[in-house]
Design a protein around this motif. Structure first.
Motif, PDB file in Angstrom:
ATOM      1  N   SER A 192       0.562  -1.279   0.273  1.00 48.87           N
ATOM      2  CA  SER A 192      -0.049   0.100   0.012  1.00 48.87           C
ATOM      3  C   SER A 192       0.974   0.977   0.096  1.00 48.87           C
ATOM      4  O   SER A 192       0.535   2.109  -0.720  1.00 48.87           O
ATOM      5  CB  SER A 192      -1.059  -0.202   1.460  1.00 48.87           C
ATOM      6  OG  SER A 192      -1.884  -0.996   1.195  1.00 48.87           O
ATOM      7  N   TYR A 193       1.902   1.279   0.800  1.00 54.34           N
ATOM      8  CA  TYR A 193       2.804   2.405   0.858  1.00 54.34           C
ATOM      9  C   TYR A 193       3.459   2.714  -0.568  1.00 54.34           C
ATOM     10  O   TYR A 193       3.633   3.722  -1.058  1.00 54.34           O
ATOM     11  CB  TYR A 193       3.919   2.115   2.067  1.00 54.34           C
ATOM     12  CG  TYR A 193       4.848   3.214   2.128  1.00 54.34           C
ATOM     13  CD1 TYR A 193       4.631   4.345   2.690  1.00 54.34           C
ATOM     14  CD2 TYR A 193       6.095   3.219   1.339  1.00 54.34           C
ATOM     15  CE1 TYR A 193       5.286   5.523   2.738  1.00 54.34           C
ATOM     16  CE2 TYR A 193       6.977   4.369   1.689  1.00 54.34           C
ATOM     17  CZ  TYR A 193       6.691   5.506   2.406  1.00 54.34           C
ATOM     18  OH  TYR A 193       7.691   6.441   2.302  1.00 54.34           O
ATOM     19  N   PHE A 194       3.830   1.477  -1.292  1.00 57.97           N
ATOM     20  CA  PHE A 194       4.637   1.694  -2.595  1.00 57.97           C
ATOM     21  C   PHE A 194       3.465   2.148  -3.481  1.00 57.97           C
ATOM     22  O   PHE A 194       4.001   3.127  -4.260  1.00 57.97           O
ATOM     23  CB  PHE A 194       4.812   0.137  -2.907  1.00 57.97           C
ATOM     24  CG  PHE A 194       5.528   0.059  -4.298  1.00 57.97           C
ATOM     25  CD1 PHE A 194       6.849  -0.236  -4.256  1.00 57.97           C
ATOM     26  CD2 PHE A 194       4.800   0.078  -5.569  1.00 57.97           C
ATOM     27  CE1 PHE A 194       7.702  -0.388  -5.652  1.00 57.97           C
ATOM     28  CE2 PHE A 194       5.587  -0.162  -6.754  1.00 57.97           C
ATOM     29  CZ  PHE A 194       7.021  -0.231  -6.611  1.00 57.97           C
ATOM     30  N   VAL A 195       2.383   1.879  -3.629  1.00 54.42           N
ATOM     31  CA  VAL A 195       1.415   2.406  -4.615  1.00 54.42           C
ATOM     32  C   VAL A 195       1.040   3.926  -4.335  1.00 54.42           C
ATOM     33  O   VAL A 195       0.769   4.614  -5.095  1.00 54.42           O
ATOM     34  CB  VAL A 195       0.214   1.568  -4.967  1.00 54.42           C
ATOM     35  CG1 VAL A 195       0.574   0.199  -5.420  1.00 54.42           C
ATOM     36  CG2 VAL A 195      -0.572   1.479  -3.603  1.00 54.42           C
ATOM     37  N   ASN A 196       0.673   4.181  -3.036  1.00 59.68           N
ATOM     38  CA  ASN A 196       0.051   5.464  -2.626  1.00 59.68           C
ATOM     39  C   ASN A 196       1.170   6.337  -2.614  1.00 59.68           C
ATOM     40  O   ASN A 196       0.974   7.449  -2.917  1.00 59.68           O
ATOM     41  CB  ASN A 196      -0.572   5.251  -1.345  1.00 59.68           C
ATOM     42  CG  ASN A 196      -1.904   4.252  -1.433  1.00 59.68           C
ATOM     43  OD1 ASN A 196      -2.683   4.685  -2.319  1.00 59.68           O
ATOM     44  ND2 ASN A 196      -2.102   3.468  -0.539  1.00 59.68           N
ATOM     45  N   TYR A 197       2.292   6.133  -1.858  1.00 63.66           N
ATOM     46  CA  TYR A 197       3.458   7.023  -1.437  1.00 63.66           C
ATOM     47  C   TYR A 197       4.710   7.136  -2.597  1.00 63.66           C
ATOM     48  O   TYR A 197       5.258   8.083  -2.513  1.00 63.66           O
ATOM     49  CB  TYR A 197       3.704   7.055  -0.045  1.00 63.66           C
ATOM     50  CG  TYR A 197       2.206   7.553   0.673  1.00 63.66           C
ATOM     51  CD1 TYR A 197       2.025   8.757   1.263  1.00 63.66           C
ATOM     52  CD2 TYR A 197       1.548   6.415   1.126  1.00 63.66           C
ATOM     53  CE1 TYR A 197       1.212   9.146   1.852  1.00 63.66           C
ATOM     54  CE2 TYR A 197       0.361   6.484   2.108  1.00 63.66           C
ATOM     55  CZ  TYR A 197       0.266   8.010   2.267  1.00 63.66           C
ATOM     56  OH  TYR A 197      -0.872   8.435   3.142  1.00 63.66           O
ATOM     57  N   TYR A 256       4.973   5.546  -5.699  1.00 69.62           N
ATOM     58  CA  TYR A 256       5.010   5.901  -7.058  1.00 69.62           C
ATOM     59  C   TYR A 256       3.627   6.187  -7.620  1.00 69.62           C
ATOM     60  O   TYR A 256       3.181   6.141  -8.801  1.00 69.62           O
ATOM     61  CB  TYR A 256       5.284   4.409  -7.767  1.00 69.62           C
ATOM     62  CG  TYR A 256       6.585   4.265  -7.668  1.00 69.62           C
ATOM     63  CD1 TYR A 256       7.709   4.945  -8.455  1.00 69.62           C
ATOM     64  CD2 TYR A 256       7.181   3.246  -6.769  1.00 69.62           C
ATOM     65  CE1 TYR A 256       8.875   4.626  -8.235  1.00 69.62           C
ATOM     66  CE2 TYR A 256       8.599   3.102  -6.219  1.00 69.62           C
ATOM     67  CZ  TYR A 256       9.635   3.803  -6.961  1.00 69.62           C
ATOM     68  OH  TYR A 256      10.846   3.543  -6.736  1.00 69.62           O
ATOM     69  N   SER A 257       2.671   6.583  -6.786  1.00 66.77           N
ATOM     70  CA  SER A 257       1.461   7.360  -7.004  1.00 66.77           C
ATOM     71  C   SER A 257       0.661   6.343  -7.952  1.00 66.77           C
ATOM     72  O   SER A 257       0.064   7.028  -9.046  1.00 66.77           O
ATOM     73  CB  SER A 257       1.702   8.904  -7.530  1.00 66.77           C
ATOM     74  OG  SER A 257       1.977   9.369  -6.654  1.00 66.77           O
ATOM     75  N   ILE A 258       0.361   4.948  -7.811  1.00 63.77           N
ATOM     76  CA  ILE A 258      -0.355   4.372  -8.839  1.00 63.77           C
ATOM     77  C   ILE A 258      -1.800   4.579  -8.237  1.00 63.77           C
ATOM     78  O   ILE A 258      -2.211   4.063  -7.503  1.00 63.77           O
ATOM     79  CB  ILE A 258       0.172   2.920  -8.834  1.00 63.77           C
ATOM     80  CG1 ILE A 258       1.696   2.760  -9.140  1.00 63.77           C
ATOM     81  CG2 ILE A 258      -0.612   1.858  -9.466  1.00 63.77           C
ATOM     82  CD1 ILE A 258       2.325   1.613  -8.840  1.00 63.77           C
ATOM     83  N   ARG A 259      -2.396   4.931  -9.368  1.00 64.68           N
ATOM     84  CA  ARG A 259      -3.833   5.207  -8.954  1.00 64.68           C
ATOM     85  C   ARG A 259      -5.008   4.050  -8.669  1.00 64.68           C
ATOM     86  O   ARG A 259      -5.842   4.074  -8.222  1.00 64.68           O
ATOM     87  CB  ARG A 259      -4.518   6.131  -9.877  1.00 64.68           C
ATOM     88  CG  ARG A 259      -3.512   7.630 -10.025  1.00 64.68           C
ATOM     89  CD  ARG A 259      -3.533   8.284  -8.554  1.00 64.68           C
ATOM     90  NE  ARG A 259      -2.915   9.575  -8.984  1.00 64.68           N
ATOM     91  CZ  ARG A 259      -1.965  10.029  -8.055  1.00 64.68           C
ATOM     92  NH1 ARG A 259      -1.701   9.358  -7.079  1.00 64.68           N
ATOM     93  NH2 ARG A 259      -1.275  11.349  -8.533  1.00 64.68           N
ATOM     94  N   HIS A 263       8.714   9.155  -6.661  1.00 63.93           N
ATOM     95  CA  HIS A 263       8.378   9.450  -7.846  1.00 63.93           C
ATOM     96  C   HIS A 263       6.787   9.578  -8.072  1.00 63.93           C
ATOM     97  O   HIS A 263       6.171   9.146  -7.166  1.00 63.93           O
ATOM     98  CB  HIS A 263       8.822   8.000  -8.827  1.00 63.93           C
ATOM     99  CG  HIS A 263      10.161   8.097  -8.811  1.00 63.93           C
ATOM    100  ND1 HIS A 263      11.142   8.815  -9.537  1.00 63.93           N
ATOM    101  CD2 HIS A 263      10.961   7.045  -8.408  1.00 63.93           C
ATOM    102  CE1 HIS A 263      12.384   8.651  -9.383  1.00 63.93           C
ATOM    103  NE2 HIS A 263      12.273   7.361  -8.607  1.00 63.93           N
ATOM    104  N   ASP A 264       6.599  10.444  -9.087  1.00 66.66           N
ATOM    105  CA  ASP A 264       5.069  10.758  -9.203  1.00 66.66           C
ATOM    106  C   ASP A 264       5.083  10.894 -10.751  1.00 66.66           C
ATOM    107  O   ASP A 264       5.670  11.731 -11.255  1.00 66.66           O
ATOM    108  CB  ASP A 264       4.566  11.858  -8.547  1.00 66.66           C
ATOM    109  CG  ASP A 264       3.078  12.006  -8.391  1.00 66.66           C
ATOM    110  OD1 ASP A 264       2.324  11.672  -9.382  1.00 66.66           O
ATOM    111  OD2 ASP A 264       2.688  12.573  -7.358  1.00 66.66           O
ATOM    112  N   HIS A 265       3.961  10.174 -11.291  1.00 70.82           N
ATOM    113  CA  HIS A 265       3.710  10.342 -12.841  1.00 70.82           C
ATOM    114  C   HIS A 265       2.529  11.267 -13.185  1.00 70.82           C
ATOM    115  O   HIS A 265       2.059  11.566 -14.273  1.00 70.82           O
ATOM    116  CB  HIS A 265       3.687   9.085 -13.559  1.00 70.82           C
ATOM    117  CG  HIS A 265       2.105   8.244 -13.083  1.00 70.82           C
ATOM    118  ND1 HIS A 265       1.901   7.563 -11.959  1.00 70.82           N
ATOM    119  CD2 HIS A 265       1.214   8.449 -13.693  1.00 70.82           C
ATOM    120  CE1 HIS A 265       0.776   7.360 -11.880  1.00 70.82           C
ATOM    121  NE2 HIS A 265       0.386   7.467 -13.117  1.00 70.82           N
ATOM    122  N   ASP A 266       2.436  12.147 -12.298  1.00 70.92           N
ATOM    123  CA  ASP A 266       1.222  13.270 -12.494  1.00 70.92           C
ATOM    124  C   ASP A 266       1.936  14.366 -13.197  1.00 70.92           C
ATOM    125  O   ASP A 266       3.049  14.735 -12.987  1.00 70.92           O
ATOM    126  CB  ASP A 266       0.587  13.674 -11.304  1.00 70.92           C
ATOM    127  CG  ASP A 266      -0.565  12.826 -10.603  1.00 70.92           C
ATOM    128  OD1 ASP A 266      -0.858  11.945 -11.650  1.00 70.92           O
ATOM    129  OD2 ASP A 266      -0.862  12.843  -9.585  1.00 70.92           O
TER     130      ASP A 266
END
Length: 234
Positions: free
Chosen positions: A78-83, A85-88, A231-234
């Motif tokens: 959960s930490y990986f996707v939310n904080y 790499y911002s996987i939505r 990282h953030d892909h927005d």
């Protein structure tokens, strides 16, 4: 910082009652018991190893210990996707794959209990040497090159114009590339230079012995070096 997830993990971390400790100590707890508790808890949380001496000490069984280990993997995913790499739009299948990844990452956990000292108030100071896992550093080193194709395909101007369905597809593509990149770097995974940390084993409000929550959070942050996972892909 990952304090948010440690709060949840601490709820599941089993407390050590003083009535289980050896006699003769000011606290009713021996240094051997304190070391067994800290070592057993870390093996349970990060390595999925369930020491009989630890389970007997805290009065748990393998089934409950396995649940705690699974909880650690779920929290990390959960930490990986939310904080990180911002996987939505992570699917259940994707989260399961992330848990498998973290199980493999955590198998590289390296620590050593250096010393255990009883304090005047009956608490214990447990000094550890930890070698942080470097997987995020390996991924970051080649991030721009490895993710170049995705960023060229989806610059901000394109992302902002996508429909919800199209954005979800782009997010799925991004998530898959990130996961593949981590698995590629697993071949070179290693550990950084050892760092020392002292955690306090003290009584909580109910009279049970637990690792100080702030100390446990700091220790958790040493196991994997997350310092550049932004990282953030927005």
């Amino acid at each position: 910082m990952k304090n948010w997830k440690r709060t949840a993990a601490l709820v599941l971390a089993l407390a050590l009652s003083c009535i289980l400790a050896a006699c003769g100590s000011r606290s009713g707890l021996s240094k051997f018991d304190a070391e067994t508790y800290v070592d057993g808890l870390l093996k349970e949380m990060y390595l999925g190893q369930f020491e009989e001496s630890y389970m007997e000490l805290v009065g748990t069984d393998k089934h409950a210990a396995e649940d705690n280990y699974e909880n650690t993997l779920e929290l990390e995913a959960s930490y990986f996707v939310n904080y990180c790499y911002s996987i939505r739009y992570p699917t259940e299948e994707y989260m399961d794959k992330l848990k498998d990844l973290y199980a493999e990452i955590y198998s590289n956990t390296k620590y050593e209990i250096v010393s255990v000292a009883e304090q005047d108030d009956g608490s214990f100071a447990v000094k550890l040497s930890v070698e942080p896992i470097n997987i995020f550093q390996l991924v970051d080193a080649d991030w721009n090159e490895d993710m170049k194709e995705w960023y060229e395909k989806y610059p901000s101007s394109v992302l902002n114009a996508l429909t919800n369905e199209e954005y979800q597809a782009a997010d799925e593509e991004y998530a898959g590339m990130v996961l593949d990149l981590f698995w590629e770097k697993m071949a070179d995974i290693g550990n950084e230079s050892a760092r020392t940390i002292t955690v306090q084993l003290e009584k909580d409000a109910d009279g049970y012995y637990v690792i100080n929550s702030d100390d446990l959070s700091r220790l958790d942050e040493l196991i994997i070096n997350y310092s550049i996972a932004d990282h953030d892909h927005d």
